[in-house]
Design a protein around this motif. Structure first.
Motif, PDB file in Angstrom:
ATOM      1  N   SER A 219      43.017 -58.067  -4.327  1.00 42.91           N
ATOM      2  CA  SER A 219      41.343 -57.518  -4.277  1.00 42.91           C
ATOM      3  C   SER A 219      41.475 -56.183  -4.771  1.00 42.91           C
ATOM      4  O   SER A 219      40.396 -55.755  -5.269  1.00 42.91           O
ATOM      5  CB  SER A 219      40.694 -58.161  -3.013  1.00 42.91           C
ATOM      6  OG  SER A 219      40.513 -59.502  -3.012  1.00 42.91           O
ATOM      7  N   ASN A 222      41.466 -55.626  -8.219  1.00 39.07           N
ATOM      8  CA  ASN A 222      40.277 -55.781  -9.034  1.00 39.07           C
ATOM      9  C   ASN A 222      39.228 -55.228  -8.736  1.00 39.07           C
ATOM     10  O   ASN A 222      38.401 -54.647  -9.823  1.00 39.07           O
ATOM     11  CB  ASN A 222      40.109 -57.349  -8.516  1.00 39.07           C
ATOM     12  CG  ASN A 222      40.821 -58.600  -9.095  1.00 39.07           C
ATOM     13  OD1 ASN A 222      41.532 -58.113 -10.506  1.00 39.07           O
ATOM     14  ND2 ASN A 222      41.146 -59.440  -8.577  1.00 39.07           N
ATOM     15  N   GLU A 223      39.223 -54.571  -7.677  1.00 44.58           N
ATOM     16  CA  GLU A 223      38.194 -53.564  -7.407  1.00 44.58           C
ATOM     17  C   GLU A 223      38.338 -52.090  -8.233  1.00 44.58           C
ATOM     18  O   GLU A 223      37.331 -51.817  -8.625  1.00 44.58           O
ATOM     19  CB  GLU A 223      37.946 -53.346  -6.011  1.00 44.58           C
ATOM     20  CG  GLU A 223      37.222 -54.427  -5.124  1.00 44.58           C
ATOM     21  CD  GLU A 223      36.534 -53.948  -4.018  1.00 44.58           C
ATOM     22  OE1 GLU A 223      36.815 -53.440  -2.862  1.00 44.58           O
ATOM     23  OE2 GLU A 223      34.997 -53.936  -4.199  1.00 44.58           O
ATOM     24  N   ASN A 226      37.274 -52.715 -11.619  1.00 43.34           N
ATOM     25  CA  ASN A 226      35.670 -52.704 -11.822  1.00 43.34           C
ATOM     26  C   ASN A 226      35.512 -51.221 -11.786  1.00 43.34           C
ATOM     27  O   ASN A 226      34.453 -50.855 -12.432  1.00 43.34           O
ATOM     28  CB  ASN A 226      35.097 -53.336 -10.592  1.00 43.34           C
ATOM     29  CG  ASN A 226      35.495 -54.819 -10.454  1.00 43.34           C
ATOM     30  OD1 ASN A 226      35.805 -55.294 -11.352  1.00 43.34           O
ATOM     31  ND2 ASN A 226      35.228 -55.454  -9.350  1.00 43.34           N
ATOM     32  N   SER A 287      36.841 -58.325   3.771  1.00 47.20           N
ATOM     33  CA  SER A 287      36.583 -57.797   2.349  1.00 47.20           C
ATOM     34  C   SER A 287      37.332 -58.378   1.245  1.00 47.20           C
ATOM     35  O   SER A 287      36.802 -58.522   0.109  1.00 47.20           O
ATOM     36  CB  SER A 287      36.765 -56.146   2.427  1.00 47.20           C
ATOM     37  OG  SER A 287      35.750 -55.723   3.416  1.00 47.20           O
ATOM     38  N   VAL A 291      35.629 -60.088  -1.928  1.00 41.47           N
ATOM     39  CA  VAL A 291      35.941 -59.385  -3.239  1.00 41.47           C
ATOM     40  C   VAL A 291      36.431 -60.359  -4.291  1.00 41.47           C
ATOM     41  O   VAL A 291      35.941 -60.695  -5.398  1.00 41.47           O
ATOM     42  CB  VAL A 291      36.861 -58.274  -3.023  1.00 41.47           C
ATOM     43  CG1 VAL A 291      37.484 -57.733  -4.641  1.00 41.47           C
ATOM     44  CG2 VAL A 291      36.335 -56.941  -2.346  1.00 41.47           C
ATOM     45  N   GLN A 295      34.654 -61.367  -7.719  1.00 39.74           N
ATOM     46  CA  GLN A 295      35.159 -61.381  -8.843  1.00 39.74           C
ATOM     47  C   GLN A 295      34.829 -62.439 -10.054  1.00 39.74           C
ATOM     48  O   GLN A 295      34.636 -62.215 -11.253  1.00 39.74           O
ATOM     49  CB  GLN A 295      36.707 -61.021  -8.624  1.00 39.74           C
ATOM     50  CG  GLN A 295      37.533 -60.367  -9.801  1.00 39.74           C
ATOM     51  CD  GLN A 295      36.996 -58.966  -9.920  1.00 39.74           C
ATOM     52  OE1 GLN A 295      36.118 -58.391  -9.425  1.00 39.74           O
ATOM     53  NE2 GLN A 295      37.672 -58.213 -10.996  1.00 39.74           N
TER      54      GLN A 295
END
Ligand code: UDX
Length: 437
Positions: A219, A222-223, A226, A287, A291, A295
């Motif tokens: 996660s 992945n954030e 972004n 979180s 998340v 995603q």
């Protein structure tokens, strides 16, 4: 090595792989399942899951007389000295772990405890379960001193479970009794893996903590991806640079559409719930889960946005349904959520998977907007865009020149960052991936 008589109760992923590998290293193993038809199939070495290498290993160990299958739980318990419990512990709607299969296995085996049995919990269970299981056995009249219960979680990855068993990073043995712990360590000795002895509660937590941490890495990256999209950086390079720091490590930093499968989604929710039960709000974990769900949504939205910008295409080839390559497991597979989001927006889906297609069509049932294709080029032909949801070798090694010719628009959206942007651009694709410019 002392050759042990082992019963493995539950022939799901973990039970089947563990039982077979114990036989392979020389022990006598009986695998037990209450599903009679599954046992009949296993006796023919007909393996209900797709796991590279497993069928050959089951077959050779059956032929060598070290591995057998039965639906007679009590008979298997009588014949064995060490009992591994590997039954399912699914999560319930609130994230709570359903221990009913485990409890029922303990209560059933109790009647067959005719002499000392060393009982090992392999199923993933909340902290405190081993202690609770002692209570179940006592309630069923099993005398003190006739058993020990040890916690020995597994860390196998689907698709490489055999390899992982023979190359484990560690074997965790949580026990209150030292002799019992040492016997379980000796049983694993041929695997030559480092052994960590702990108390039972810690062993139970190590499994959840490991999976939650790995999920957090995913996660996090992945954030980061972004953010990369917004600032024009490349997540592949960012991850590479981070991974070169030994304290961080390069594994589990592959950005994409997030984790799925039978473990991470279930275990993260269970760990959150375990913390809640002791009045602790595990904020990071909350979180991580959020998340991961977002995603998938972001990716589905991106596909629709790209289709619209490309002139309003209505059909996409979705390549890969299993939650990751080398498995036919569809549990919590990102592809399924993405397909649902696409069809809800009226997009037609032409689905392909090299292994999980049949399972997926049975699972999803008939849908007027979804068709299933065993041939990847057939899935692509007539679609406006190709979307990669699982990084199967069969997908990565497609002839993308041919794909470009077959698509009505050269739009390629890669949810696993498994292709080279420059090479795809050269073929004339608009190539969209996660967090890469
Ligand atoms: C996992 C754990 O690795 C294993 O130790 C535990 O016993 C069970 O859960 P598994 O679910 O088989 O194993 O798959 P794994 O290879 O760990 O991948 C899990 C998910 O994370 C997949 O959906 C994969 O696509 C995703 N993933 C993994 C990423 O998105 N990025 C990564 O960098 C790594």
């Amino acid at each position: 090595m002392r050759r042990e008589n082992i019963a493995v109760i539950g022939t799901g992923y973990v039970g089947l792989v563990s039982g077979t590998c114990f036989a392979e290293i020389g022990h006598q193993a009986i695998a037990v399942d209450r599903d009679q038809s599954k046992i009949e199939r296993l006796r023919q070495a007909d393996i209900p899951i797709y796991e590279p290498g497993l069928e050959a290993l089951v077959r050779s160990n059956m032929e060598a007389g070290r591995l057998s299958f039965t639906s007679e739980l009590q008979e298997a318990v009588r014949r064995s000295d060490i009992l591994f419990l590997a039954v399912g512990t699914p999560s319930m709607p609130g994230g709570e772990v359903d221990l009913s299969y485990l409890e029922s296995a303990f209560r059933q085996l109790a009647a067959a405890v005719d002499r000392y049995k060393l009982i090992v919990i392999k199923s993933t269970v909340p902290v405190g379960t081993a202690a609770m299981a002692e209570g179940w056995l006592r309630e069923e009249g099993v005398e003190e001193g006739r058993f020990d219960i040890v916690s020995n979680p597994e860390f196998l990855r689907e698709g490489s479970a055999i390899h992982d068993t023979f190359h484990s990073d560690r074997i965790v043995i949580g026990a209150e009794d030292q002799q019992a712990a040492e016997r379980i360590a000796a049983l694993h000795a041929p695997l030559q893996a480092p052994v960590l002895f702990t108390d039972r509660a810690s062993a139970e937590l190590i499994k959840y903590a490991s999976n939650a941490f790995l999920a957090a890495k995913i996660s996090f990256i992945n954030e980061m991806a972004n953010v990369c999209e917004k600032v024009g950086a490349d997540i592949a390079l960012v991850a590479q640079g981070m991974g070169m720091d030994k304290r961080i490590g390069s594994h589990f930093l592959q950005a994409g559409i997030g984790y799925g499968g039978s473990c991470f989604p279930k275990d993260t929710k269970a760990q959150l719930r375990i913390a809640e039960d002791v009045d602790y709000d595990f904020k990071i974990l909350r979180s991580v889960i959020e998340v991961n769900a977002l995603q998938r949504e972001r990716f589905a939205d991106r596909i629709i946005q790209e289709l619209t910008e490309a002139g309003g295409g209505k059909a996409v080839a979705v390549m890969g349904l299993a939650f990751k390559p080398n498995t036919d497991d569809l549990r919590d597979a990102p592809a399924l959520d993405i397909i649902e989001a696409l069809t809800t927006s009226g997009v037609q889906v032409r689905a392909y998977d090299p292994v999980a297609l049949e399972k997926a069509s049975a699972h999803m049932g008939r849908h007027e907007l979804v068709t299933f294709h065993a041939d990847p080029y057939e899935a692509v032909a007539g679609a406006d865009a190709m979307v990669i949801t699982t990084e199967w070798e069969a997908v990565k090694s497609l002839d993308f020149g041919e794909v470009a010719r077959l698509l009505s628009q050269r739009l390629l959206i890669d949810g696993r960052n498994c292709l080279e942007p420059a090479a795809m651009a050269e073929l004339g694709f608009r190539y969209v991936s996660v967090g890469r410019a």
